[in-house]
Design a protein around this motif. Structure first.
Motif, PDB file in Angstrom:
ATOM      1  N   UNK A 162       9.850   1.102  -3.018  1.00 12.38           N
ATOM      2  CA  UNK A 162       8.462   0.799  -2.266  1.00 12.38           C
ATOM      3  C   UNK A 162       8.295   1.219  -1.040  1.00 12.38           C
ATOM      4  N   UNK A 163       9.479   1.370  -0.060  1.00 15.71           N
ATOM      5  CA  UNK A 163       9.342   1.850   1.234  1.00 15.71           C
ATOM      6  C   UNK A 163       9.367   3.321   1.104  1.00 15.71           C
ATOM      7  N   UNK A 164      10.330   4.040   0.172  1.00 10.84           N
ATOM      8  CA  UNK A 164      10.196   5.597   0.058  1.00 10.84           C
ATOM      9  C   UNK A 164       9.101   6.142  -0.572  1.00 10.84           C
ATOM     10  N   UNK A 165       8.296   5.369  -1.592  1.00  9.39           N
ATOM     11  CA  UNK A 165       7.098   5.731  -2.044  1.00  9.39           C
ATOM     12  C   UNK A 165       6.129   5.390  -0.964  1.00  9.39           C
ATOM     13  N   UNK A 166       6.024   4.577  -0.297  1.00  9.93           N
ATOM     14  CA  UNK A 166       4.989   4.307   0.905  1.00  9.93           C
ATOM     15  C   UNK A 166       4.780   5.272   2.087  1.00  9.93           C
ATOM     16  N   UNK A 167       6.063   6.193   2.020  1.00  6.80           N
ATOM     17  CA  UNK A 167       5.871   7.290   3.023  1.00  6.80           C
ATOM     18  C   UNK A 167       5.034   8.435   2.641  1.00  6.80           C
ATOM     19  N   UNK A 168       4.809   8.717   1.249  1.00  6.69           N
ATOM     20  CA  UNK A 168       3.974   9.583   0.763  1.00  6.69           C
ATOM     21  C   UNK A 168       2.601   9.028   0.222  1.00  6.69           C
ATOM     22  N   UNK A 169       2.322   7.876   0.450  1.00  3.02           N
ATOM     23  CA  UNK A 169       1.305   6.922   0.054  1.00  3.02           C
ATOM     24  C   UNK A 169      -0.217   6.957   0.744  1.00  3.02           C
ATOM     25  N   UNK A 170      -1.325   7.099   0.237  1.00  2.00           N
ATOM     26  CA  UNK A 170      -2.471   6.935   0.869  1.00  2.00           C
ATOM     27  C   UNK A 170      -2.600   5.735   1.440  1.00  2.00           C
ATOM     28  N   UNK A 171      -3.637   5.381   2.378  1.00  2.00           N
ATOM     29  CA  UNK A 171      -3.645   4.153   3.299  1.00  2.00           C
ATOM     30  C   UNK A 171      -3.846   2.908   2.261  1.00  2.00           C
ATOM     31  N   UNK A 172      -4.617   3.064   1.229  1.00  2.00           N
ATOM     32  CA  UNK A 172      -4.910   1.614   0.469  1.00  2.00           C
ATOM     33  C   UNK A 172      -3.689   1.044  -0.048  1.00  2.00           C
ATOM     34  N   UNK A 173      -2.831   2.230  -0.656  1.00  2.00           N
ATOM     35  CA  UNK A 173      -1.524   2.066  -1.370  1.00  2.00           C
ATOM     36  C   UNK A 173      -0.364   1.531  -0.298  1.00  2.00           C
ATOM     37  N   UNK A 174      -0.541   2.224   0.884  1.00  2.00           N
ATOM     38  CA  UNK A 174       0.753   2.052   1.773  1.00  2.00           C
ATOM     39  C   UNK A 174       0.636   0.691   2.346  1.00  2.00           C
ATOM     40  N   UNK A 175      -0.458   0.067   2.509  1.00  2.00           N
ATOM     41  CA  UNK A 175      -0.654  -1.299   2.939  1.00  2.00           C
ATOM     42  C   UNK A 175      -0.142  -2.170   1.954  1.00  2.00           C
ATOM     43  N   UNK A 176      -0.415  -1.932   0.627  1.00  2.00           N
ATOM     44  CA  UNK A 176       0.265  -2.760  -0.547  1.00  2.00           C
ATOM     45  C   UNK A 176       1.693  -2.702  -0.694  1.00  2.00           C
ATOM     46  N   UNK A 177       2.246  -1.495  -0.404  1.00  2.00           N
ATOM     47  CA  UNK A 177       3.647  -1.227  -0.693  1.00  2.00           C
ATOM     48  C   UNK A 177       4.460  -1.952   0.442  1.00  2.00           C
ATOM     49  N   UNK A 178       3.950  -1.810   1.923  1.00  2.00           N
ATOM     50  CA  UNK A 178       4.721  -2.306   2.985  1.00  2.00           C
ATOM     51  C   UNK A 178       4.372  -3.448   3.451  1.00  2.00           C
ATOM     52  N   UNK A 179       3.214  -4.261   2.949  1.00  2.00           N
ATOM     53  CA  UNK A 179       2.664  -5.603   3.539  1.00  2.00           C
ATOM     54  C   UNK A 179       3.464  -6.569   2.636  1.00  2.00           C
TER      55      UNK A 179
END
Length: 179
Positions: A162-179
């Motif tokens: 999840x952390x490594x995927x968040x590094x290339x995620x657009x904002x709406x998805x990044x929040x869900x991956x890291x939050x």
């Protein structure tokens, strides 16, 4: 409420695949269309996704040295704006994600109580140098989060993935991956 989406086909191929081989598919050039569709009183955001009824043969797998990764980000049912997005990751990002997939534990058997699943997800296409096709992995980012592929047994979606995927995620998805 259960919402079933028909298969749009992602160019997947299991023909001639050996047990445990990666699933190959053609990476898309752009993100698929997303739409709001009335279902009773609700108006969920949906994207057509490939369905899989093949009997699992081996775990989800990816070769260790991809040249890059194309990620199609699929919106959750209530995501605003209702749209899918496409991003690309370089070879370093792709290698980290491939390593994370291979290190993720197999999905255990048994019954589970999962959080709400709003269909938020990502399709990862691991590109191999000089090949038109890529290795497909699906990430289920809500509910019982998992890593899947057509005709393969699932793996748990780990915190590291999840952390490594968040590094290339657009904002709406990044929040869900890291939050």
């Amino acid at each position: 409420m259960t919402l079933v989406l028909a298969s749009a086909g992602a160019g997947c191929s299991l023909v001639g695949a050996r047990e445990g081989d990666p699933v190959v598919a053609v990476p898309p050039a752009s993100a698929p269309s997303a739409m709001v569709r009335a279902v009773g009183d609700a108006k969920p955001c949906i994207v057509r996704r490939a369905s899989d009824s093949a009997r699992p043969r081996g775990l989800v797998a990816v070769h260790p040295n991809p040249a890059g990764v194309v990620v199609v980000w699929l919106p959750g049912m209530n995501q605003h704006p209702c749209r899918a997005e496409l991003t690309r990751g370089d070879a370093d990002s792709a290698r980290r994600l491939a390593k994370d997939v291979e290190a993720a534990p197999k999905w255990p058997s048994g019954n589970f109580n999962c959080p709400m699943d709003d269909a938020l997800g990502a399709e990862l296409y691991f590109e191999q140098s000089k090949h038109a096709k890529a290795e497909l992995v699906d990430a289920q980012l809500s509910g019982c989060r998992g890593i899947t592929a057509p005709g393969r047994s699932s793996r748990w979606l780990t915190t590291r993935f999840a952390r490594d995927l968040a590094s290339i995620a657009p904002a709406p998805w990044r929040v869900r991956l890291t939050g």
